[in-house]
Design a protein around this motif. Sequence first.
Motif, PDB file in Angstrom:
ATOM      1  N   PRO A 136       0.647  -1.040   0.115  1.00  0.00           N
ATOM      2  CA  PRO A 136       0.147  -0.160  -0.176  1.00  0.00           C
ATOM      3  C   PRO A 136       0.906   1.150  -0.009  1.00  0.00           C
ATOM      4  CG  PRO A 136      -1.194  -1.611   1.635  1.00  0.00           C
ATOM      5  CD  PRO A 136       0.293  -2.064   0.931  1.00  0.00           C
ATOM      6  N   PRO A 137       2.013   1.557   0.773  1.00  0.00           N
ATOM      7  CA  PRO A 137       2.773   2.749   0.726  1.00  0.00           C
ATOM      8  C   PRO A 137       3.197   2.951  -0.801  1.00  0.00           C
ATOM      9  CG  PRO A 137       3.029   1.405   2.791  1.00  0.00           C
ATOM     10  CD  PRO A 137       2.423   0.389   1.864  1.00  0.00           C
ATOM     11  N   VAL A 143      -2.298   6.818  -6.208  1.00  0.00           N
ATOM     12  CA  VAL A 143      -3.536   7.171  -6.046  1.00  0.00           C
ATOM     13  C   VAL A 143      -3.809   8.498  -5.715  1.00  0.00           C
ATOM     14  CG1 VAL A 143      -5.509   6.692  -4.273  1.00  0.00           C
ATOM     15  CG2 VAL A 143      -4.043   4.867  -5.116  1.00  0.00           C
ATOM     16  N   GLU A 144      -2.885   9.267  -4.966  1.00  0.00           N
ATOM     17  CA  GLU A 144      -3.042  10.600  -4.552  1.00  0.00           C
ATOM     18  C   GLU A 144      -2.966  11.350  -6.242  1.00  0.00           C
ATOM     19  OE1 GLU A 144      -4.083  12.090  -1.867  1.00  0.00           O
ATOM     20  OE2 GLU A 144      -4.431   9.899  -1.336  1.00  0.00           O
ATOM     21  N   VAL A 151      -8.075  11.118 -12.918  1.00  0.00           N
ATOM     22  CA  VAL A 151      -8.243   9.943 -13.432  1.00  0.00           C
ATOM     23  C   VAL A 151      -8.405   8.725 -12.726  1.00  0.00           C
ATOM     24  CG1 VAL A 151      -6.605  10.847 -15.631  1.00  0.00           C
ATOM     25  CG2 VAL A 151      -5.735   9.724 -13.428  1.00  0.00           C
ATOM     26  N   THR A 152      -8.812   7.999 -13.278  1.00  0.00           N
ATOM     27  CA  THR A 152      -8.646   6.446 -12.576  1.00  0.00           C
ATOM     28  C   THR A 152      -7.889   5.522 -12.664  1.00  0.00           C
ATOM     29  OG1 THR A 152     -11.246   6.886 -12.425  1.00  0.00           O
ATOM     30  CG2 THR A 152     -10.432   4.742 -11.946  1.00  0.00           C
ATOM     31  N   LEU A 153      -7.082   4.989 -11.728  1.00  0.00           N
ATOM     32  CA  LEU A 153      -6.274   4.023 -12.164  1.00  0.00           C
ATOM     33  C   LEU A 153      -7.045   2.608 -12.114  1.00  0.00           C
ATOM     34  CD1 LEU A 153      -3.217   5.172  -9.485  1.00  0.00           C
ATOM     35  CD2 LEU A 153      -3.516   5.616 -12.175  1.00  0.00           C
ATOM     36  N   LEU A 176      -6.152   0.732   1.034  1.00  0.00           N
ATOM     37  CA  LEU A 176      -5.757   2.213   0.821  1.00  0.00           C
ATOM     38  C   LEU A 176      -7.013   3.120   0.966  1.00  0.00           C
ATOM     39  CD1 LEU A 176      -3.751   1.546  -2.431  1.00  0.00           C
ATOM     40  CD2 LEU A 176      -2.869   2.838  -0.360  1.00  0.00           C
ATOM     41  N   ASP A 177      -8.073   2.514   1.012  1.00  0.00           N
ATOM     42  CA  ASP A 177      -9.508   3.474   0.945  1.00  0.00           C
ATOM     43  C   ASP A 177      -9.552   4.221  -0.209  1.00  0.00           C
ATOM     44  OD1 ASP A 177     -12.049   4.154   2.015  1.00  0.00           O
ATOM     45  OD2 ASP A 177     -11.213   5.839   3.179  1.00  0.00           O
ATOM     46  N   ALA A 178      -9.670   3.504  -1.208  1.00  0.00           N
ATOM     47  CA  ALA A 178      -9.191   4.039  -2.711  1.00  0.00           C
ATOM     48  C   ALA A 178     -10.029   3.886  -3.657  1.00  0.00           C
ATOM     49  CB  ALA A 178      -7.611   3.974  -2.971  1.00  0.00           C
TER      50      ALA A 178
END
Length: 288
Positions: A136-137, A143-144, A151-153, A176-178
């Motif tokens: 995640p890191p 993501v940020e 845009v969407t990854l 990641l709450d993403a």
Amino acid sequence: MKLGVITDGISRDLEHALTVMDEFGLEYAELQFVWDKEVGDHSKEEIARIKALLDAHDKPVSCLSRHIFAGMTTANRPGDELHSKHMDALKRVIDMAHAVGSPLVRIMTSKKEQILWGHNGAEVWNVAKGAWESLPPQIAPAVELARAEGVTLVVETGNGTMVNSNYTARKLIDDLDAKDALKVLWDPANNCWCHETAYPDGYRELRGGYLGHIHIKDVKVDTPRATLEVRPMGEGQLGDQFTPIAEALKADGYYGAISYESVYHPGNGDFEAGFRQNTGRFKDIFGG
């Protein structure tokens, strides 16, 4: 549904690939390698030429697919040389996505550690401790950036990567709450290597807004012999699962694109021949 192809599976000559797409009535172009470069490495002039060709053939872009983060290991950290190199490439791909109108940008994940969690002793003797926690890191800065750029990854379920199943893809997004900026690029053939049954098991993991894009091909895996064979559509181990997958996608109102991944050739290295052999079956199942 929205059907397309990863264009370099036909040819890295984009104009030729788009012409073949016209011939077979496929609408959505996924770009990975165009001419002699991977997306993210083209000049402004080359991107303008790519956009002109897409417009001339009336082909919207479904996804830009560079191998972002592929090849990294659990030892890599944000800010180190390799991670920074991938982040720089991601920025270039996002700039290209804005220029050609791609809503999605693919990322990958670092090299796979085989056993990530365990119980009843395995957590002591077998788990690659800290392997998952390193992931995640690595992905969080991407993501940020995606949020900032609008845009969407999509993270691909890949062979030999930490995310190699829909379960691990969903867990990464949750950790990641993403879900607003990161979705799953589901490649059910890749998931065969870790023995995740595509339907219903794998598909069930994607419900609830996790699915962003799909790659389709058929394969036969032999994990003990470390051997992978790409097969014609319907002749591999996904042959009996494509139709229920297509039916579930339609029933659930999936609105994204589905790309045929033309990585099969009939023994002669001719991937366009493989595309021509398989695309009719692909359209019958997913476009019907």
